[in-house]
Design a protein around this motif. Structure first.
Motif, PDB file in Angstrom:
ATOM      1  N   PRO A 155      78.729  30.973  23.761  1.00 26.07           N
ATOM      2  CA  PRO A 155      78.833  30.680  22.325  1.00 26.07           C
ATOM      3  C   PRO A 155      79.224  29.222  22.085  1.00 26.07           C
ATOM      4  CG  PRO A 155      79.896  32.769  22.836  1.00 26.07           C
ATOM      5  CD  PRO A 155      79.532  32.143  24.157  1.00 26.07           C
ATOM      6  N   GLY A 156      78.577  28.608  21.131  1.00 24.61           N
ATOM      7  CA  GLY A 156      78.850  27.210  20.818  1.00 24.61           C
ATOM      8  C   GLY A 156      78.118  26.267  21.739  1.00 24.61           C
ATOM      9  N   TRP A 157      78.285  26.445  23.033  1.00 19.50           N
ATOM     10  CA  TRP A 157      77.638  25.576  24.013  1.00 19.50           C
ATOM     11  C   TRP A 157      76.118  25.681  23.952  1.00 19.50           C
ATOM     12  CZ3 TRP A 157      80.370  22.060  26.839  1.00 19.50           C
ATOM     13  CH2 TRP A 157      81.763  22.210  26.837  1.00 19.50           C
ATOM     14  N   ARG A 158      75.606  26.772  23.345  1.00 13.92           N
ATOM     15  CA  ARG A 158      74.163  26.938  23.178  1.00 13.92           C
ATOM     16  C   ARG A 158      73.545  25.776  22.401  1.00 13.92           C
ATOM     17  NH1 ARG A 158      71.670  31.403  23.744  1.00 13.92           N
ATOM     18  NH2 ARG A 158      70.325  30.932  21.964  1.00 13.92           N
ATOM     19  N   LYS A 159      74.361  25.128  21.591  1.00 15.42           N
ATOM     20  CA  LYS A 159      73.853  24.031  20.762  1.00 15.42           C
ATOM     21  C   LYS A 159      73.247  22.917  21.615  1.00 15.42           C
ATOM     22  CE  LYS A 159      75.363  21.273  16.778  1.00 15.42           C
ATOM     23  NZ  LYS A 159      76.541  20.914  15.937  1.00 15.42           N
ATOM     24  N   LEU A 160      73.752  22.752  22.844  1.00 17.56           N
ATOM     25  CA  LEU A 160      73.239  21.696  23.720  1.00 17.56           C
ATOM     26  C   LEU A 160      71.821  21.995  24.195  1.00 17.56           C
ATOM     27  CD1 LEU A 160      76.378  20.827  25.889  1.00 17.56           C
ATOM     28  CD2 LEU A 160      75.686  19.956  23.657  1.00 17.56           C
ATOM     29  N   GLY A 161      71.382  23.246  24.039  1.00 17.43           N
ATOM     30  CA  GLY A 161      70.015  23.606  24.409  1.00 17.43           C
ATOM     31  C   GLY A 161      69.051  23.569  23.242  1.00 17.43           C
ATOM     32  N   ALA A 162      69.519  23.075  22.090  1.00 13.91           N
ATOM     33  CA  ALA A 162      68.676  23.019  20.894  1.00 13.91           C
ATOM     34  C   ALA A 162      67.537  22.021  21.062  1.00 13.91           C
ATOM     35  CB  ALA A 162      69.524  22.639  19.683  1.00 13.91           C
ATOM     36  N   ARG A 163      66.498  22.232  20.273  1.00 16.32           N
ATOM     37  CA  ARG A 163      65.398  21.276  20.183  1.00 16.32           C
ATOM     38  C   ARG A 163      65.677  20.317  19.026  1.00 16.32           C
ATOM     39  NH1 ARG A 163      65.309  24.416  24.394  1.00 16.32           N
ATOM     40  NH2 ARG A 163      63.236  24.877  25.217  1.00 16.32           N
ATOM     41  N   LEU A 164      65.215  19.081  19.147  1.00 19.46           N
ATOM     42  CA  LEU A 164      65.382  18.091  18.081  1.00 19.46           C
ATOM     43  C   LEU A 164      64.134  18.060  17.210  1.00 19.46           C
ATOM     44  CD1 LEU A 164      66.996  14.870  19.623  1.00 19.46           C
ATOM     45  CD2 LEU A 164      67.943  16.315  17.828  1.00 19.46           C
ATOM     46  N   ARG A 165      64.350  18.069  15.891  1.00 20.93           N
ATOM     47  CA  ARG A 165      63.228  17.989  14.959  1.00 20.93           C
ATOM     48  C   ARG A 165      63.606  17.087  13.777  1.00 20.93           C
ATOM     49  NH1 ARG A 165      61.214  19.609  18.688  1.00 20.93           N
ATOM     50  NH2 ARG A 165      60.093  21.559  19.095  1.00 20.93           N
ATOM     51  N   LEU A 166      62.634  16.333  13.289  1.00 17.61           N
ATOM     52  CA  LEU A 166      62.813  15.561  12.064  1.00 17.61           C
ATOM     53  C   LEU A 166      62.483  16.457  10.878  1.00 17.61           C
ATOM     54  CD1 LEU A 166      61.233  12.098  12.961  1.00 17.61           C
ATOM     55  CD2 LEU A 166      63.585  12.481  12.203  1.00 17.61           C
ATOM     56  N   ASN A 167      63.372  16.471   9.878  1.00 13.74           N
ATOM     57  CA  ASN A 167      63.087  17.279   8.697  1.00 13.74           C
ATOM     58  C   ASN A 167      62.341  16.456   7.649  1.00 13.74           C
ATOM     59  OD1 ASN A 167      65.028  15.723   7.266  1.00 13.74           O
ATOM     60  ND2 ASN A 167      66.672  17.166   7.806  1.00 13.74           N
ATOM     61  N   ASP A 168      62.084  17.043   6.497  1.00 16.45           N
ATOM     62  CA  ASP A 168      61.289  16.388   5.459  1.00 16.45           C
ATOM     63  C   ASP A 168      61.964  15.150   4.888  1.00 16.45           C
ATOM     64  OD1 ASP A 168      59.424  18.355   5.794  1.00 16.45           O
ATOM     65  OD2 ASP A 168      60.123  19.583   4.103  1.00 16.45           O
ATOM     66  N   LYS A 169      63.278  15.036   5.080  1.00 19.16           N
ATOM     67  CA  LYS A 169      64.020  13.884   4.562  1.00 19.16           C
ATOM     68  C   LYS A 169      64.182  12.783   5.608  1.00 19.16           C
ATOM     69  CE  LYS A 169      66.648  16.727   1.296  1.00 19.16           C
ATOM     70  NZ  LYS A 169      68.008  17.172   0.866  1.00 19.16           N
ATOM     71  N   GLY A 170      63.555  12.978   6.764  1.00 16.50           N
ATOM     72  CA  GLY A 170      63.652  11.975   7.810  1.00 16.50           C
ATOM     73  C   GLY A 170      64.927  12.053   8.623  1.00 16.50           C
ATOM     74  N   LYS A 171      65.711  13.110   8.421  1.00 13.76           N
ATOM     75  CA  LYS A 171      66.934  13.319   9.185  1.00 13.76           C
ATOM     76  C   LYS A 171      66.660  14.301  10.321  1.00 13.76           C
ATOM     77  CE  LYS A 171      70.474  11.916   7.962  1.00 13.76           C
ATOM     78  NZ  LYS A 171      71.155  10.643   8.344  1.00 13.76           N
ATOM     79  N   LEU A 172      67.557  14.305  11.297  1.00 18.32           N
ATOM     80  CA  LEU A 172      67.367  15.167  12.457  1.00 18.32           C
ATOM     81  C   LEU A 172      68.070  16.509  12.287  1.00 18.32           C
ATOM     82  CD1 LEU A 172      67.792  12.627  15.401  1.00 18.32           C
ATOM     83  CD2 LEU A 172      65.703  13.863  14.800  1.00 18.32           C
ATOM     84  N   ASP A 173      67.397  17.548  12.745  1.00 19.79           N
ATOM     85  CA  ASP A 173      67.969  18.889  12.797  1.00 19.79           C
ATOM     86  C   ASP A 173      67.938  19.394  14.231  1.00 19.79           C
ATOM     87  OD1 ASP A 173      68.362  19.118  10.034  1.00 19.79           O
ATOM     88  OD2 ASP A 173      66.360  19.973   9.704  1.00 19.79           O
ATOM     89  N   TYR A 174      68.904  20.258  14.551  1.00 23.83           N
ATOM     90  CA  TYR A 174      68.847  21.028  15.782  1.00 23.83           C
ATOM     91  C   TYR A 174      68.144  22.349  15.488  1.00 23.83           C
ATOM     92  CZ  TYR A 174      72.367  18.031  18.036  1.00 23.83           C
ATOM     93  OH  TYR A 174      73.035  16.980  18.590  1.00 23.83           O
ATOM     94  N   HIS A 175      67.249  22.752  16.384  1.00 22.23           N
ATOM     95  CA  HIS A 175      66.633  24.072  16.319  1.00 22.23           C
ATOM     96  C   HIS A 175      67.069  24.820  17.580  1.00 22.23           C
ATOM     97  CE1 HIS A 175      63.287  23.418  13.145  1.00 22.23           C
ATOM     98  NE2 HIS A 175      64.192  22.458  13.022  1.00 22.23           N
ATOM     99  N   VAL A 176      68.012  25.744  17.396  1.00 18.92           N
ATOM    100  CA  VAL A 176      68.595  26.455  18.533  1.00 18.92           C
ATOM    101  C   VAL A 176      67.830  27.758  18.764  1.00 18.92           C
ATOM    102  CG1 VAL A 176      70.709  27.364  19.548  1.00 18.92           C
ATOM    103  CG2 VAL A 176      70.843  25.529  17.838  1.00 18.92           C
ATOM    104  N   PRO A 177      67.182  27.908  19.920  1.00 17.33           N
ATOM    105  CA  PRO A 177      66.463  29.160  20.188  1.00 17.33           C
ATOM    106  C   PRO A 177      67.401  30.366  20.154  1.00 17.33           C
ATOM    107  CG  PRO A 177      65.793  27.455  21.744  1.00 17.33           C
ATOM    108  CD  PRO A 177      66.980  26.918  20.997  1.00 17.33           C
ATOM    109  N   ALA A 178      66.896  31.464  19.635  1.00 11.17           N
ATOM    110  CA  ALA A 178      67.694  32.696  19.612  1.00 11.17           C
ATOM    111  C   ALA A 178      67.966  33.183  21.028  1.00 11.17           C
ATOM    112  CB  ALA A 178      66.961  33.771  18.813  1.00 11.17           C
TER     113      ALA A 178
END
Length: 505
Positions: free
Chosen positions: A63-86
């Motif tokens: 738990p929590g550490w899963r965030k380090l396995g997230a994918r990086l994506r640019l959103n519509d505002k040009g900012k970065l989001d994490y996409h964490v696989p289930a």
């Protein structure tokens, strides 16, 4: 006209089950998005790659550490989001992994030849320059688009196995973590490898940032100590032209060198630095708070002054410039201890939680080129120390973070200054990353800590020439440094090392 074979890369289609988390403001900056790192640890021991790989996967399932396995994506505002696989699977693993087995012993391999035995003397090593010899070109990411345009985790793990050694390389984009974040990651990884899962600390800052309020205090005094040196917009343009446009056009090639300073030599340098303080105005000296009060210099103050002065003396464009020209030292300063111990406290003690995210500010020391070249080393170290004391106060930090809101980058000095930064990783204790539990020669008995650590930074956002890092101290007390410079300055740098009794390897 758009040619059919010039297709613009697009991000992979979003997976509906991924959890989307916006990056924190101090992670999603132009500087961090433009810097990627390769961090190689060279072990004399033969290590079990499967155990190292398995321990990291297990950690990133927590738990929590899963965030380090997230994918990086640019959103519509040009900012970065994490996409964490289930769920992490072989098709969507938490990190990018390669393992290569070499039949040639490390001691006879072309890579091993770049890392000769330490002699107990001051050494400058050619190392690898910017050659990518330790990681695979196809599997290693380097630019922001390499992450946002592919369905890959943010971390890369690349293991190179020899009959007599092992190289473990970690790669990441600077949006993910800083040096002390890497320290926390390594300690948790080691705990899992050793079967001490209960020692893995809680992950701080999964959905919300504990430091969100830092820099928003209306009561913090305006930071004034560096205000006279704030580089203007016109000065920033001049600085960018001198250090990016001019340098890259006329002198496109960088070259890196590693310097190993033996423990015995450092002891002499440290002793002399304190002797130097006898000739310095007491008002410019930082003293201990205990009784009796004594002059204080940290090892970091001394090593920063030593390696940057060494570089300045070896660089003819600095040594031959106007003595009154500004020499600006940017020291990367961690904020965790400050926000843990001063009010309001924003982070718990390190044993109660790991804050992996970027948590750094800067401490600046401004002097003239003439002073940098001629002052006793202890005087330069004392200047660095006194500036750090002032600029690490909570009020100063609040004001500096307020000024840097929105990812704004301030420079201090002048448009035509000499600018050198040093990142000191000694506190992260990277030479203590112990993979002993993965040793093949004794079923996990004994230690296995790095003999060498070799970092490479790739930057599209910052000029890195003339800057370096203090990697830390190895198990024998030797200090390891890396310096990046214009290729044409390397020979002078090596000769400066030889002049003070060192040797090239």
């Amino acid at each position: 006209m758009v040619w059919p074979f010039n297709k613009t890369p697009v991000a992979p289609e979003r997976i509906s089950t991924d959890e989307v988390i916006p990056l924190f403001d101090r992670d999603d900056t132009a500087t961090n998005k433009g810097v990627s790192l390769e961090f190689s640890m060279i072990y004399d021991e033969v290590l079990d790659a499967d155990k190292i790989y398995g321990a990291l996967w297990t950690l990133l399932e927590k738990p929590g550490w899963r965030k380090l396995g997230a994918r990086l994506r640019l959103n519509d505002k040009g900012k970065l989001d994490y996409h964490v696989p289930a769920q992490f699977t072989n098709e969507r693993p938490p990190f990018n992994y390669t393992h290569l087995v070499e039949s040639t012993p490390f001691s006879q391999h072309r890579i091993g030849a770049k890392f000769p035995a330490l002699t107990g003397k001051l050494q400058v090593l050619d190392a690898l320059g910017h050659e990518r010899l330790l990681t695979d070109e196809e599997s290693t990411k380097r630019t922001l688009e390499d992450w946002t345009q592919h369905d890959v985790g943010q971390l890369g793990l690349h293991i190179l196995s020899f009959p007599d050694a092992t190289i473990v390389t970690i790669t990441w984009l600077h949006t993910l973590l800083d040096a002390m974040g890497r320290h926390a990651l390594f300690r948790a990884w080691q705990a899992v490898l050793e079967g001490r899962d209960n020692d893995v600390p809680p992950f701080l800052g999964y959905h919300s940032d504990p430091l969100e309020k830092l820099g928003t205090s209306s009561t913090a005094e305006k930071e004034v100590s560096m205000q006279p040196y704030l580089v203007s917009t016109l000065g920033m343009l001049r600085f960018a032209f001198n250090n990016i446009v001019y340098e890259k056009y006329f002198y496109p090639d960088d070259s890196a060198r590693m310097v190993v300073l033996p423990a015995a030599e450092f002891a002499k340098i440290k002793a002399q630095a304190f002797v130097d303080l006898d000739s310095l105005d007491p008002s410019r000296i930082t003293y201990t708070t205990s009784s009796p009060r004594k002059p204080f210099l940290s090892d970091g103050d001394i090593t920063t002054a030593w390696i940057l002065r060494l570089y300045a003396r070896a660089n003819p464009e600095i040594a031959n410039s106007n003595p009154s020209r500004i020499f600006s030292i940017g020291n990367v300063m961690g904020m965790r201890d400050i926000v843990r111990t001063s009010e309001p406290k924003l982070l718990p003690p390190a044993t109660e939680g790991a804050y992996i995210h970027n948590c750094i500010s800067g401490s600046w020391s401004i002097m003239s080129v003439g002073d940098m070249l001629s002052l006793p080393l202890g005087h330069i170290a004392a200047r660095i120390r006194s500036d750090l004391v002032v600029q690490s106060s909570r009020d100063h930090l609040e004001a500096a973070q307020r000024d840097a809101a929105g990812g704004k980058m301030n420079l201090y000095g002048s448009g035509d200054m000499v600018f050198s930064t040093l990142t000191n990783w000694a506190k992260a204790k990277l030479f203590e990353m112990d993979f002993g539990a993965a040793r093949k020669d004794g079923e996990g008995n004994g230690k296995a800590v790095p003999k060498f650590i070799y970092p490479i930074a790739h930057s599209t956002s910052l000029p890195l020439r003339g800057s370096g890092n203090c990697i830390g101290r190895d198990k024998d007390g030797n200090w390891h440094f890396g310096m990046l410079m214009r290729k044409e300055f390397v020979e002078g740098f090596v000769k400066e090392i030889e002049k003070i009794g060192g040797e090239r390897s």
